[in-house]
Design a protein around this motif. Structure first.
Motif, PDB file in Angstrom:
ATOM      1  N   LEU A 165       0.817  -1.214   0.000  1.00  0.00           N
ATOM      2  CA  LEU A 165       0.000   0.000   0.000  1.00  0.00           C
ATOM      3  C   LEU A 165       0.849   1.263   0.000  1.00  0.00           C
ATOM      4  N   GLY A 166       2.182   1.093  -0.034  1.00  0.00           N
ATOM      5  CA  GLY A 166       3.075   2.244  -0.099  1.00  0.00           C
ATOM      6  C   GLY A 166       3.410   2.859   1.245  1.00  0.00           C
ATOM      7  N   ASP A 167       3.038   2.168   2.325  1.00  0.00           N
ATOM      8  CA  ASP A 167       3.345   2.707   3.648  1.00  0.00           C
ATOM      9  C   ASP A 167       4.827   2.542   3.974  1.00  0.00           C
ATOM     10  N   ARG A 168       5.324   3.403   4.832  1.00  0.00           N
ATOM     11  CA  ARG A 168       6.690   3.284   5.341  1.00  0.00           C
ATOM     12  C   ARG A 168       6.820   2.000   6.146  1.00  0.00           C
ATOM     13  N   TRP A 169       7.972   1.304   5.992  1.00  0.00           N
ATOM     14  CA  TRP A 169       8.206   0.087   6.763  1.00  0.00           C
ATOM     15  C   TRP A 169       8.890   0.464   8.072  1.00  0.00           C
ATOM     16  N   PRO A 170       8.199   0.319   9.213  1.00  0.00           N
ATOM     17  CA  PRO A 170       8.748   0.798  10.489  1.00  0.00           C
ATOM     18  C   PRO A 170       9.838  -0.134  11.032  1.00  0.00           C
ATOM     19  N   SER A 171      10.527   0.351  12.050  1.00  0.00           N
ATOM     20  CA  SER A 171      11.494  -0.470  12.781  1.00  0.00           C
ATOM     21  C   SER A 171      10.760  -1.557  13.559  1.00  0.00           C
ATOM     22  N   PHE A 172      11.506  -2.559  14.043  1.00  0.00           N
ATOM     23  CA  PHE A 172      10.859  -3.632  14.800  1.00  0.00           C
ATOM     24  C   PHE A 172      10.163  -3.079  16.041  1.00  0.00           C
ATOM     25  N   ASP A 173      10.815  -2.186  16.776  1.00  0.00           N
ATOM     26  CA  ASP A 173      10.212  -1.681  18.014  1.00  0.00           C
ATOM     27  C   ASP A 173       8.878  -1.006  17.737  1.00  0.00           C
ATOM     28  N   GLU A 174       8.809  -0.256  16.644  1.00  0.00           N
ATOM     29  CA  GLU A 174       7.545   0.398  16.301  1.00  0.00           C
ATOM     30  C   GLU A 174       6.512  -0.625  15.866  1.00  0.00           C
ATOM     31  N   ARG A 175       6.925  -1.610  15.098  1.00  0.00           N
ATOM     32  CA  ARG A 175       5.991  -2.650  14.651  1.00  0.00           C
ATOM     33  C   ARG A 175       5.461  -3.453  15.839  1.00  0.00           C
ATOM     34  N   ALA A 176       6.326  -3.709  16.810  1.00  0.00           N
ATOM     35  CA  ALA A 176       5.888  -4.433  18.002  1.00  0.00           C
ATOM     36  C   ALA A 176       4.870  -3.617  18.789  1.00  0.00           C
ATOM     37  N   ASP A 177       5.078  -2.305  18.875  1.00  0.00           N
ATOM     38  CA  ASP A 177       4.131  -1.429  19.551  1.00  0.00           C
ATOM     39  C   ASP A 177       2.794  -1.414  18.806  1.00  0.00           C
ATOM     40  N   MET A 178       2.867  -1.384  17.473  1.00  0.00           N
ATOM     41  CA  MET A 178       1.648  -1.445  16.660  1.00  0.00           C
ATOM     42  C   MET A 178       0.905  -2.751  16.887  1.00  0.00           C
ATOM     43  N   LEU A 179       1.652  -3.851  16.959  1.00  0.00           N
ATOM     44  CA  LEU A 179       1.009  -5.150  17.160  1.00  0.00           C
ATOM     45  C   LEU A 179       0.316  -5.214  18.512  1.00  0.00           C
ATOM     46  N   GLU A 180       0.965  -4.698  19.545  1.00  0.00           N
ATOM     47  CA  GLU A 180       0.351  -4.731  20.872  1.00  0.00           C
ATOM     48  C   GLU A 180      -0.957  -3.944  20.886  1.00  0.00           C
ATOM     49  N   GLU A 181      -0.958  -2.778  20.265  1.00  0.00           N
ATOM     50  CA  GLU A 181      -2.190  -1.994  20.211  1.00  0.00           C
ATOM     51  C   GLU A 181      -3.245  -2.690  19.367  1.00  0.00           C
ATOM     52  N   ALA A 182      -2.832  -3.288  18.248  1.00  0.00           N
ATOM     53  CA  ALA A 182      -3.771  -3.989  17.371  1.00  0.00           C
ATOM     54  C   ALA A 182      -4.438  -5.156  18.090  1.00  0.00           C
ATOM     55  N   ARG A 203      -8.964   5.506  20.535  1.00  0.00           N
ATOM     56  CA  ARG A 203      -8.056   6.531  20.031  1.00  0.00           C
ATOM     57  C   ARG A 203      -6.679   6.214  20.579  1.00  0.00           C
ATOM     58  N   GLY A 204      -5.838   5.609  19.756  1.00  0.00           N
ATOM     59  CA  GLY A 204      -4.535   5.177  20.228  1.00  0.00           C
ATOM     60  C   GLY A 204      -3.408   5.844  19.479  1.00  0.00           C
ATOM     61  N   THR A 205      -2.214   5.381  19.728  1.00  0.00           N
ATOM     62  CA  THR A 205      -1.032   5.932  19.065  1.00  0.00           C
ATOM     63  C   THR A 205      -1.050   5.633  17.573  1.00  0.00           C
ATOM     64  N   HIS A 206      -1.520   4.452  17.205  1.00  0.00           N
ATOM     65  CA  HIS A 206      -1.444   4.007  15.815  1.00  0.00           C
ATOM     66  C   HIS A 206      -2.801   3.834  15.149  1.00  0.00           C
ATOM     67  N   TYR A 207      -3.868   3.609  15.923  1.00  0.00           N
ATOM     68  CA  TYR A 207      -5.154   3.249  15.323  1.00  0.00           C
ATOM     69  C   TYR A 207      -6.295   4.032  15.959  1.00  0.00           C
ATOM     70  N   THR A 208      -7.294   4.296  15.121  1.00  0.00           N
ATOM     71  CA  THR A 208      -8.547   4.885  15.570  1.00  0.00           C
ATOM     72  C   THR A 208      -9.684   3.945  15.173  1.00  0.00           C
ATOM     73  N   VAL A 209     -10.580   3.710  16.112  1.00  0.00           N
ATOM     74  CA  VAL A 209     -11.794   2.942  15.841  1.00  0.00           C
ATOM     75  C   VAL A 209     -12.959   3.780  16.344  1.00  0.00           C
ATOM     76  N   ASP A 210     -13.941   3.999  15.493  1.00  0.00           N
ATOM     77  CA  ASP A 210     -15.032   4.911  15.816  1.00  0.00           C
ATOM     78  C   ASP A 210     -16.357   4.163  15.845  1.00  0.00           C
ATOM     79  N   ASN A 211     -16.869   3.909  17.054  1.00  0.00           N
ATOM     80  CA  ASN A 211     -18.184   3.289  17.222  1.00  0.00           C
ATOM     81  C   ASN A 211     -18.348   2.040  16.369  1.00  0.00           C
ATOM     82  N   ALA A 212     -17.462   1.098  16.581  1.00  0.00           N
ATOM     83  CA  ALA A 212     -17.474  -0.145  15.797  1.00  0.00           C
ATOM     84  C   ALA A 212     -17.973  -1.293  16.661  1.00  0.00           C
ATOM     85  N   ARG A 213     -18.715  -2.193  16.025  1.00  0.00           N
ATOM     86  CA  ARG A 213     -19.208  -3.378  16.728  1.00  0.00           C
ATOM     87  C   ARG A 213     -19.212  -4.561  15.766  1.00  0.00           C
ATOM     88  N   LEU A 214     -18.752  -5.703  16.231  1.00  0.00           N
ATOM     89  CA  LEU A 214     -18.839  -6.930  15.443  1.00  0.00           C
ATOM     90  C   LEU A 214     -20.177  -7.600  15.748  1.00  0.00           C
TER      91      LEU A 214
END
Length: 323
Positions: free
Chosen positions: A113-130, A146-157
């Motif tokens: 998707l053309g996104d920047r490939w982060p360092s491992f530490d950043e990817r690990a932080d993203m995974l924990e939040e995900a 509302r987190g460091t890497h992701y936003t979810v707005d009124n979502a329900r499965l």
């Protein structure tokens, strides 16, 4: 008691071939399935890469075995909210027999998707939040985040998982093993690395399952089997972080020229020597793995499944379907 599963390689086989392998794996005595989640194969010789979520839907109508992704990256190519919906639907289709294996990913799949490939530490932080986001959504409750890497707005499965959906975390270094112990329901690591398992246990993984596996190339002619494994899977033997940072199959092909055939011959069970294959699997048993997934490289699938049923599984203490 260790359970044995079959590893379905989306990189190497077509959707129809994968479904056929799943049926034959069940008939051969495997009690679980794992399946890879890739956008690209590792090299052009492998030649495939179907969408894992479509495959899991088809598998749910083909066999009754549990299915685990090994592994999904829920951080870049798919937002964790979308990954959570896919995983929840898979859980429902499989009547709760689905586990989500997750990891920090490879540039090979996540750069598309053309996104920047982060360092491992950043990817690990993203995974924990995900993982946190997905677990909240798995409850079936409406959430906002509302987190460091992701936003979810009124979502329900509205189609929430069938019961509890385990999230197993993959790791290949000390930091990743400790992350898995802290946030995972289990630890995915491909090699029988007792030190990594110890780190996982010490970081909170005590009593949680350890999941891994190996590729083999069964065949009457060992030299031919080694050639097949070397042609299709030299990437398994690249050192360091190359597997995480190389962005295209062409780059893997270039790097894989540095992998000698002898490296594959020494590290991949090849040919039809039962003891060679059994000893490789026993390495995982000795390291304390709870689930071991075996994947057959190349076209000799029928011969492998017959060998597993009649020779390998009985030698490992299981009951072959043909005995």
């Amino acid at each position: 008691m260790t359970s044995f599963g079959y590893f379905l390689s989306c990189e190497e086989f077509t959707p129809a071939q994968l479904l056929d392998q799943a049926r034959k794996a069940a008939d051969a005595g495997f009690t679980r399935l794992a399946i890879s989640d890739h956008f690209h194969p590792w090299n052009d010789a492998q030649g495939n890469s179907p969408l894992v979520w479509s495959m899991i839907g088809a598998l749910s109508q083909t066999v009754d075995l549990p299915v685990t992704t090994l592994v999904t990256c829920p951080t870049m190519r798919l937002h964790p909210a979308v990954t959570a919906q896919a995983a929840a639907t898979s859980s429902r289709l499989l009547d709760g027999r689905f586990a989500l294996g997750v990891g920090t990913g490879e540039a090979l799949n996540e750069h598309v998707l053309g996104d920047r490939w982060p360092s491992f530490d950043e990817r690990a932080d993203m995974l924990e939040e995900a993982v946190d986001v997905m677990r909240k959504l798995f409850t079936g409750r409406r959430i906002s985040h509302r987190g460091t890497h992701y936003t979810v707005d009124n979502a329900r499965l509205y189609t929430a998982p069938h019961g509890r959906l385990p999230v197993h975390v993959s790791g290949f270094g000390p930091k990743a093993a400790e992350l898995a112990g802290r946030i995972g329901d289990g630890f995915v690591t491909m090699g029988p690395d007792e030190e990594a398992i110890g780190r996982f246990r010490d970081a909170g993984g005590g009593g949680k399952p350890v999941i891994g596996g190996l590729k083999v190339c069964w065949g009457e002619d060992r030299d031919k089997a080694v050639d097949t494994a070397h042609r299709l899977w030299p990437s398994e033997h690249l050192p360091g972080e190359l597997a995480q940072i190389l962005p295209t199959p062409a780059h893997f092909e270039q790097a894989s020229r540095l992998v000698p055939r002898e490296e594959v011959s020494a590290n991949v069970p090849c040919g039809d020597d039962v003891e060679e294959h059994v000893e490789a699997v026993r390495g995982y048993l000795g390291a304390g793995f709870d689930e071991v997934y075996v994947g057959q490289i190349g076209p000799e699938q029928d011969a492998f499944f017959a060998a597993w049923r009649d020779k390998l599984l009985p030698a490992l203490g299981g009951q072959g379907a043909g005995t």
